[in-house]
Design a protein around this motif. Structure first.
Motif, PDB file in Angstrom:
ATOM      1  N   TYR A 218       1.896  -2.379 -11.308  1.00 22.05           N
ATOM      2  CA  TYR A 218       2.325  -1.853 -10.008  1.00 22.05           C
ATOM      3  C   TYR A 218       2.199  -0.341  -9.915  1.00 22.05           C
ATOM      4  CZ  TYR A 218       3.790  -6.567  -9.355  1.00 22.05           C
ATOM      5  OH  TYR A 218       3.749  -7.929  -9.230  1.00 22.05           O
ATOM      6  N   ARG A 219       1.417   0.232 -10.833  1.00 24.74           N
ATOM      7  CA  ARG A 219       1.137   1.665 -10.796  1.00 24.74           C
ATOM      8  C   ARG A 219      -0.369   1.821 -10.813  1.00 24.74           C
ATOM      9  NH1 ARG A 219       5.697   0.923 -10.322  1.00 24.74           N
ATOM     10  NH2 ARG A 219       7.488   2.067 -11.111  1.00 24.74           N
ATOM     11  N   ASN A 220      -0.851   3.016 -10.480  1.00 28.45           N
ATOM     12  CA  ASN A 220      -2.305   3.157 -10.562  1.00 28.45           C
ATOM     13  C   ASN A 220      -2.741   3.459 -11.994  1.00 28.45           C
ATOM     14  OD1 ASN A 220      -2.222   5.987 -10.866  1.00 28.45           O
ATOM     15  ND2 ASN A 220      -2.068   6.253  -8.652  1.00 28.45           N
ATOM     16  N   TRP A 221      -4.057   3.491 -12.174  1.00 23.94           N
ATOM     17  CA  TRP A 221      -4.589   3.521 -13.544  1.00 23.94           C
ATOM     18  C   TRP A 221      -4.117   4.744 -14.314  1.00 23.94           C
ATOM     19  CZ3 TRP A 221      -6.957  -0.403 -15.958  1.00 23.94           C
ATOM     20  CH2 TRP A 221      -7.476  -1.445 -15.174  1.00 23.94           C
TER      21      TRP A 221
ATOM     22  N   ARG B 238      -5.754  -9.111   0.591  1.00 19.03           N
ATOM     23  CA  ARG B 238      -5.893  -8.681   1.977  1.00 19.03           C
ATOM     24  C   ARG B 238      -5.082  -7.411   2.209  1.00 19.03           C
ATOM     25  NH1 ARG B 238      -3.865 -12.990   3.988  1.00 19.03           N
ATOM     26  NH2 ARG B 238      -5.853 -14.007   4.154  1.00 19.03           N
ATOM     27  N   GLY B 239      -5.611  -6.587   3.066  1.00 21.33           N
ATOM     28  CA  GLY B 239      -4.842  -5.409   3.463  1.00 21.33           C
ATOM     29  C   GLY B 239      -5.023  -4.257   2.508  1.00 21.33           C
ATOM     30  N   MET B 240      -4.563  -3.105   2.934  1.00 24.02           N
ATOM     31  CA  MET B 240      -4.712  -1.933   2.089  1.00 24.02           C
ATOM     32  C   MET B 240      -3.379  -1.390   1.631  1.00 24.02           C
ATOM     33  SD  MET B 240      -7.601   0.748   3.148  1.00 24.02           S
ATOM     34  CE  MET B 240      -7.427   1.991   1.908  1.00 24.02           C
ATOM     35  N   PHE B 241      -2.286  -1.903   2.179  1.00 26.43           N
ATOM     36  CA  PHE B 241      -1.003  -1.253   1.907  1.00 26.43           C
ATOM     37  C   PHE B 241      -0.015  -2.162   1.195  1.00 26.43           C
ATOM     38  CE2 PHE B 241      -2.757   0.482   5.869  1.00 26.43           C
ATOM     39  CZ  PHE B 241      -3.130   1.714   5.387  1.00 26.43           C
ATOM     40  N   GLY B 242      -0.437  -3.404   0.919  1.00 24.07           N
ATOM     41  CA  GLY B 242       0.419  -4.263   0.117  1.00 24.07           C
ATOM     42  C   GLY B 242       1.442  -5.057   0.888  1.00 24.07           C
ATOM     43  N   ILE B 243       1.658  -4.773   2.156  1.00 25.29           N
ATOM     44  CA  ILE B 243       2.627  -5.548   2.916  1.00 25.29           C
ATOM     45  C   ILE B 243       1.982  -6.008   4.208  1.00 25.29           C
ATOM     46  CG2 ILE B 243       4.708  -4.526   1.975  1.00 25.29           C
ATOM     47  CD1 ILE B 243       4.741  -2.714   4.459  1.00 25.29           C
TER      48      ILE B 243
ATOM     49  N   ARG C 263       3.261 -13.973 -14.529  1.00 24.62           N
ATOM     50  CA  ARG C 263       2.448 -14.630 -13.509  1.00 24.62           C
ATOM     51  C   ARG C 263       2.461 -13.778 -12.251  1.00 24.62           C
ATOM     52  NH1 ARG C 263       3.490 -21.135 -13.543  1.00 24.62           N
ATOM     53  NH2 ARG C 263       2.780 -21.521 -15.681  1.00 24.62           N
ATOM     54  N   LYS C 264       1.341 -13.814 -11.551  1.00 25.04           N
ATOM     55  CA  LYS C 264       1.205 -12.910 -10.410  1.00 25.04           C
ATOM     56  C   LYS C 264       2.108 -13.300  -9.243  1.00 25.04           C
ATOM     57  CE  LYS C 264      -1.805  -9.910 -11.823  1.00 25.04           C
ATOM     58  NZ  LYS C 264      -1.577  -8.478 -11.793  1.00 25.04           N
ATOM     59  N   ASP C 265       2.545 -14.562  -9.199  1.00 22.28           N
ATOM     60  CA  ASP C 265       3.405 -14.957  -8.085  1.00 22.28           C
ATOM     61  C   ASP C 265       4.881 -14.936  -8.475  1.00 22.28           C
ATOM     62  OD1 ASP C 265       3.336 -17.025  -9.824  1.00 22.28           O
ATOM     63  OD2 ASP C 265       2.572 -18.518  -8.427  1.00 22.28           O
ATOM     64  N   TYR C 266       5.187 -14.330  -9.596  1.00 19.83           N
ATOM     65  CA  TYR C 266       6.580 -14.219 -10.029  1.00 19.83           C
ATOM     66  C   TYR C 266       7.292 -13.209  -9.132  1.00 19.83           C
ATOM     67  CZ  TYR C 266      10.585 -13.554 -13.105  1.00 19.83           C
ATOM     68  OH  TYR C 266      11.844 -13.482 -13.618  1.00 19.83           O
ATOM     69  N   PRO C 267       8.362 -13.611  -8.485  1.00 12.75           N
ATOM     70  CA  PRO C 267       9.009 -12.677  -7.555  1.00 12.75           C
ATOM     71  C   PRO C 267       9.614 -11.484  -8.284  1.00 12.75           C
ATOM     72  CG  PRO C 267      10.318 -14.666  -7.825  1.00 12.75           C
ATOM     73  CD  PRO C 267       9.052 -14.909  -8.563  1.00 12.75           C
ATOM     74  N   LEU C 268       9.388 -10.320  -7.740  1.00 16.67           N
ATOM     75  CA  LEU C 268       9.911  -9.123  -8.398  1.00 16.67           C
ATOM     76  C   LEU C 268      11.398  -8.946  -8.119  1.00 16.67           C
ATOM     77  CD1 LEU C 268       7.137  -6.467  -7.852  1.00 16.67           C
ATOM     78  CD2 LEU C 268       7.571  -7.851  -9.837  1.00 16.67           C
ATOM     79  N   GLY C 269      11.842  -9.489  -6.998  1.00 13.41           N
ATOM     80  CA  GLY C 269      13.261  -9.370  -6.678  1.00 13.41           C
ATOM     81  C   GLY C 269      13.624  -7.955  -6.282  1.00 13.41           C
ATOM     82  N   GLY C 270      14.874  -7.639  -6.427  1.00 10.44           N
ATOM     83  CA  GLY C 270      15.338  -6.308  -6.065  1.00 10.44           C
ATOM     84  C   GLY C 270      15.987  -6.306  -4.696  1.00 10.44           C
ATOM     85  N   VAL C 271      16.737  -5.278  -4.444  1.00  9.74           N
ATOM     86  CA  VAL C 271      17.430  -5.153  -3.167  1.00  9.74           C
ATOM     87  C   VAL C 271      17.051  -3.811  -2.562  1.00  9.74           C
ATOM     88  CG1 VAL C 271      19.380  -6.632  -3.719  1.00  9.74           C
ATOM     89  CG2 VAL C 271      19.466  -4.227  -4.351  1.00  9.74           C
TER      90      VAL C 271
ATOM     91  N   PRO D 207      10.681  -3.468  -4.543  1.00  5.92           N
ATOM     92  CA  PRO D 207       9.307  -3.156  -4.941  1.00  5.92           C
ATOM     93  C   PRO D 207       8.244  -4.004  -4.250  1.00  5.92           C
ATOM     94  CG  PRO D 207      10.660  -3.811  -6.815  1.00  5.92           C
ATOM     95  CD  PRO D 207      11.564  -3.616  -5.687  1.00  5.92           C
ATOM     96  N   ASP D 208       8.506  -5.306  -4.056  1.00  4.60           N
ATOM     97  CA  ASP D 208       7.436  -6.124  -3.501  1.00  4.60           C
ATOM     98  C   ASP D 208       7.347  -6.015  -1.979  1.00  4.60           C
ATOM     99  OD1 ASP D 208       9.827  -7.325  -3.346  1.00  4.60           O
ATOM    100  OD2 ASP D 208       9.192  -9.307  -4.031  1.00  4.60           O
ATOM    101  N   ARG D 209       8.237  -5.263  -1.364  1.00  4.09           N
ATOM    102  CA  ARG D 209       8.145  -5.059   0.078  1.00  4.09           C
ATOM    103  C   ARG D 209       7.746  -3.622   0.399  1.00  4.09           C
ATOM    104  NH1 ARG D 209       7.297  -8.762   2.771  1.00  4.09           N
ATOM    105  NH2 ARG D 209       8.187  -7.791   4.628  1.00  4.09           N
ATOM    106  N   ARG D 210       7.439  -2.876  -0.636  1.00  6.53           N
ATOM    107  CA  ARG D 210       7.166  -1.463  -0.450  1.00  6.53           C
ATOM    108  C   ARG D 210       5.734  -1.254   0.016  1.00  6.53           C
ATOM    109  NH1 ARG D 210       9.553   1.161  -5.652  1.00  6.53           N
ATOM    110  NH2 ARG D 210      11.528   0.221  -5.089  1.00  6.53           N
ATOM    111  N   ARG D 211       5.544  -0.276   0.877  1.00  5.70           N
ATOM    112  CA  ARG D 211       4.219   0.029   1.369  1.00  5.70           C
ATOM    113  C   ARG D 211       3.563   0.992   0.391  1.00  5.70           C
ATOM    114  NH1 ARG D 211       1.944   0.525   6.742  1.00  5.70           N
ATOM    115  NH2 ARG D 211       0.488   2.259   6.785  1.00  5.70           N
ATOM    116  N   SER D 212       2.378   0.610  -0.100  1.00  6.44           N
ATOM    117  CA  SER D 212       1.685   1.521  -0.999  1.00  6.44           C
ATOM    118  C   SER D 212       0.200   1.217  -0.963  1.00  6.44           C
ATOM    119  CB  SER D 212       2.209   1.379  -2.419  1.00  6.44           C
ATOM    120  OG  SER D 212       1.911   0.105  -2.907  1.00  6.44           O
ATOM    121  N   TYR D 213      -0.601   2.197  -1.295  1.00  2.05           N
ATOM    122  CA  TYR D 213      -2.054   2.017  -1.303  1.00  2.05           C
ATOM    123  C   TYR D 213      -2.451   1.049  -2.394  1.00  2.05           C
ATOM    124  CZ  TYR D 213      -2.599   5.945   1.821  1.00  2.05           C
ATOM    125  OH  TYR D 213      -2.549   6.770   2.885  1.00  2.05           O
ATOM    126  N   GLN D 214      -3.467   0.250  -2.097  1.00  4.47           N
ATOM    127  CA  GLN D 214      -3.970  -0.657  -3.124  1.00  4.47           C
ATOM    128  C   GLN D 214      -5.468  -0.483  -3.284  1.00  4.47           C
ATOM    129  OE1 GLN D 214      -2.260  -4.491  -2.923  1.00  4.47           O
ATOM    130  NE2 GLN D 214      -0.442  -3.350  -3.342  1.00  4.47           N
TER     131      GLN D 214
END
Lengths: 442, 259
Positions: A87-90, B52-57, B232-240, B252-259
């Motif tokens: 979840y971080r970049n390279w 899909r998408g560029m921002f993760g959400i 596993r890639k579909d393992y929920p990260l959880g968090g509040v 973390p899994d709802r955060r907007r970030s570049y991919q």
């Protein structure tokens, strides 16, 4: 068995004999049971035991003082580093891997960076100065790691003075690290594409000073330990593991070399230009703790040789790849508050060049894309083969990074070394593997 | 990142040409341009599970259009002879020592100077034994065993990789097997390489791959009573969501970030 019933009555329960001690002569009480003959005692050593190198838990089945069976339990220091990296970049990955095996941060970073560079296909573009600095830092780190091994092992076997001396010299190296990278440990200094910061001249002078001091200090260690009867008794013939055992259990590094096989990736599968350095691979045929002690001390001497050669090869030049799409767009400098962006660079991107600012922003927030594929890169860490398996799916983040940690793999050999020996030798055997739980559990 | 059910592939279930598909919050999806060649940066598969998408959400009312970007995933194709380097030699030696090799090998991939033999899951232990024992192969050391979850790129998404090293010939080879999550069983190689013991336990712990015949397949890094397989890639990260100085930071899994 003659016991005074009023002092220590015994009764049989489903769990074995139970004694109620009400006073009297201790010898009488102890004499009532013979623990050696018929009882097996399960002792839970750790995870907070001071001599288990962090949070290693050993479950020992004892017959008297003899270890009949042993199982090790790991995972107490699992921090999910491999998951976090995804979840971080390279580039940010470097700051994670450096925290795995905290005694050999430079090795973790180098293995990771070499893997990323191989994925990018830019191995040939890494500058000579960057590679030489990596070698220099790795060998300094190898010495500091071996010194901690010597210090802690000495302490665990009752030689407190060597602990103080080992940590004293290690401090010297950490100061050098601080001069070069700004940090003593977990430096994130080696980055994909090169290194973060150039080596200042003051650090070179300090390393030269260290090269002069260290051989004398090594002689002191040997004077302290090598002839000492207790040290010899506690190490010779203890925790023996031969070459066959080592290879089948995957044990590499000084432990394998102490069994007689000169397998050192710096020689056998060279990387970072190690084929151009002159050094020997020390071995021993003792295959015991004593052999590992001898091999590690000799390796410190060889590392000193490599450092000297690396210093001679240190020519001025760039320390990062020329490709601006990969090189971190910063000119780091050490300011009054530590390592950070140089003021000139900040002035340029903030005041003069919009394109520089965009470029900086894109590369820092988004990162660079790495073509899809997978690579495995292995280097010779202080504990053995340190491998990085990196998988990219073409994105700006690692799809999967797995580290083949020598601490993790080597610890499997502990039952083979300890079973059938004395409980005191479990400590010596475990210490001779030099496990670092931060690396083992990641 | 979008959490998906383990067996549902978000990419293959919703291709851009499907009329009913509404990825990226209703933004029209980019069609594959005619004559586009793979390898261009925009076509490389992204890190996001959804592909899909560029921002993760998703569903954030993004009007830039980048949220609806769909990238094709490029699967690694097999390599053709000659493989180059020592790879041909290794393959020939294995072919000679292992009768019916074509049955056991799915494909051979040579990439970045590394040889990967994709082996059928049920044959891995036999192949590993031949790799270790044959005179002209001699892969004595099993360096590493680990897993990779190719969710969305491969139907048999759980891959196990074995990195073998030959100390005699100074060579490295990677064996790889693939299994699905419905029946993730792979024979253990601990009888061939005792060092795989803990590494297989770790792979089981993190990916849920069951190594049949393993002497004690239990969790090793995670607590014994842990549920799910964290890598596993579909393992929920959880968090509040966390509030910091008046702003709300999503988990973390709802955060907007570049991919």
């Amino acid at each position: 068995m003659t016991t005074n019933p009023s002092y220590a009555p015994e009764r049989d329960t489903s769990e074995g004999k139970v004694f109620t001690v009400t006073g009297g002569d201790w010898d009488t009480v102890v004499g009532a049971a013979d623990p050696v003959s018929d009882e097996r005692l399960i002792v839970n050593m750790g995870p907070q035991h001071p001599s288990t190198h962090g949070v290693l838990r050993l479950i020992l089945e004892l017959e008297g003082e003899t270890v009949r069976e042993m199982r090790s339990v790991v995972g107490y220091l699992h921090t999910g580093i491999e998951k976090n990296i995804e979840y971080r970049n390279w580039v940010q990955g470097t700051t994670f891997v450096t925290r795995m095996d905290y005694l050999s941060p430079i090795f973790n970073e180098t293995a990771y960076s070499l893997a990323v560079e191989k994925l990018l296909g830019i191995e040939d573009e890494i500058t000579e100065r960057a590679t030489t600095i990596r070698v220099l830092m790795m060998e300094l780190n190898r010495i500091s790691s071996h010194l901690v091994w010597l210090a802690t092992t000495g302490m665990e076997l009752g030689a407190i003075s060597i602990m103080l001396y080992g940590f004293r010299e290690r401090e010297y190296i950490l100061e050098i690290f601080e001069m070069i990278s700004g940090l003593r440990m977990n430096m994130a200094y080696v980055r994909p594409g090169g290194v973060a910061q150039d080596v200042p001249d003051s650090a070179v002078a300090k390393i030269r000073e260290f090269l002069k001091v260290m051989p004398k200090r090594l002689k002191e260690y040997e004077d302290l330990l090598s002839g000492q009867p207790i040290w010899i008794e506690r190490t010779q013939g203890v925790a023996v593991l031969d070459v066959t055992g080592c290879i089948s259990l995957g044990v590499t590094g000084p432990v394998l070399r102490s069994a007689g096989l000169p397998w050192d990736l710096r020689k056998t599968m060279p990387y970072c230009g190690y084929e151009n350095y002159e050094f020997d691979v020390p071995t021993s045929t003792d295959a015991d703790v004593w052999g590992r002690y001898q091999v590690r001390l000799a390796e410190i001497r060889e590392s000193l040789k490599i450092i000297e050669q690396a210093l001679e090869r240190l020519r001025p030049g760039p320390i990062m790849v020329a490709d601006k799409k990969i090189a971190w767009p910063a000119q780091l400098a050490i300011g009054v508050d530590g390592l950070g962006n140089s003021l000139e660079h900040v002035a340029k991107i903030m005041g003069q060049s919009m394109e520089s600012l965009i470029h900086h922003f894109k590369l820092v927030t988004e990162g660079f894309r790495v073509p899809p594929g997978q690579v495995y890169v292995a280097i010779e860490g202080p504990r053995g083969e340190l491998g990085a398996h990196a998988v990219s799916d073409g994105g700006t983040r690692p799809y999967r990074v797995h580290f083949r940690e020598p601490s993790f793999v080597n610890l499997q050999a502990l039952p083979a070394m300890a079973e059938g020996g004395l409980i005191a030798d479990v400590i010596a055997g475990g210490a001779s593997l030099d496990p670092v739980m931060g690396g083992c559990d990641r | 990142m979008v959490t998906t059910s383990p067996d549902k592939d978000p990419v293959t279930n919703q291709t851009p040409s499907q009329p009913g598909a509404k990825p990226g919050g209703g933004v029209p999806v980019q069609a594959t341009p005619a004559g586009a060649h793979t390898g261009a940066p925009a076509e490389l598969p992204p890190s996001s599970v959804a592909g899909r998408g560029m921002f993760g959400i998703q569903g954030s009312g993004d009007t830039s259009g980048f949220g609806g970007l769909v990238r094709r995933r490029v699967g690694a194709g097999g390599s053709e002879r000659p493989y180059g380097s020592y790879f041909d030699e290794v393959y020939d030696a294995l072919e000679e020592a292992f009768p019916g090799l074509d049955d056991a090998i799915e494909k051979v991939v040579v990439d970045r100077g590394e040889l990967t033999l994709h082996v059928k899951a049920e044959r891995i232990a036999e192949v590993a034994r031949t790799m270790r024992d044959d005179e002209s192969l001699r892969f004595e050391l099993c360096s590493s065993v680990s897993g990779v979850d190719y969710l969305g790129a491969d139907e048999r998404r759980l891959h196990v990789t074995y990195h073998l090293a030959s100390m005699t010939y100074r060579r490295r080879v990677r064996l790889e097997v693939a299994v699905g999550t419905d029946d993730p069983r792979v024979p253990t190689v601990t009888q061939v390489y005792p060092t795989a013991d803990w590494q297989e336990r770790e792979t089981y712990d993190m990916f849920g791959v069951v190594f049949e015949g393993h002497p004690g397949l239990t969790r090793i890094l995670m607590p014994d009573d842990w549920e799910g397989y964290p890598q596993r890639k579909d393992y929920p990260l959880g968090g509040v969501p966390v509030e910091y100085k008046g702003a709300e930071i999503p988990p973390p899994d709802r955060r907007r970030s570049y991919q």
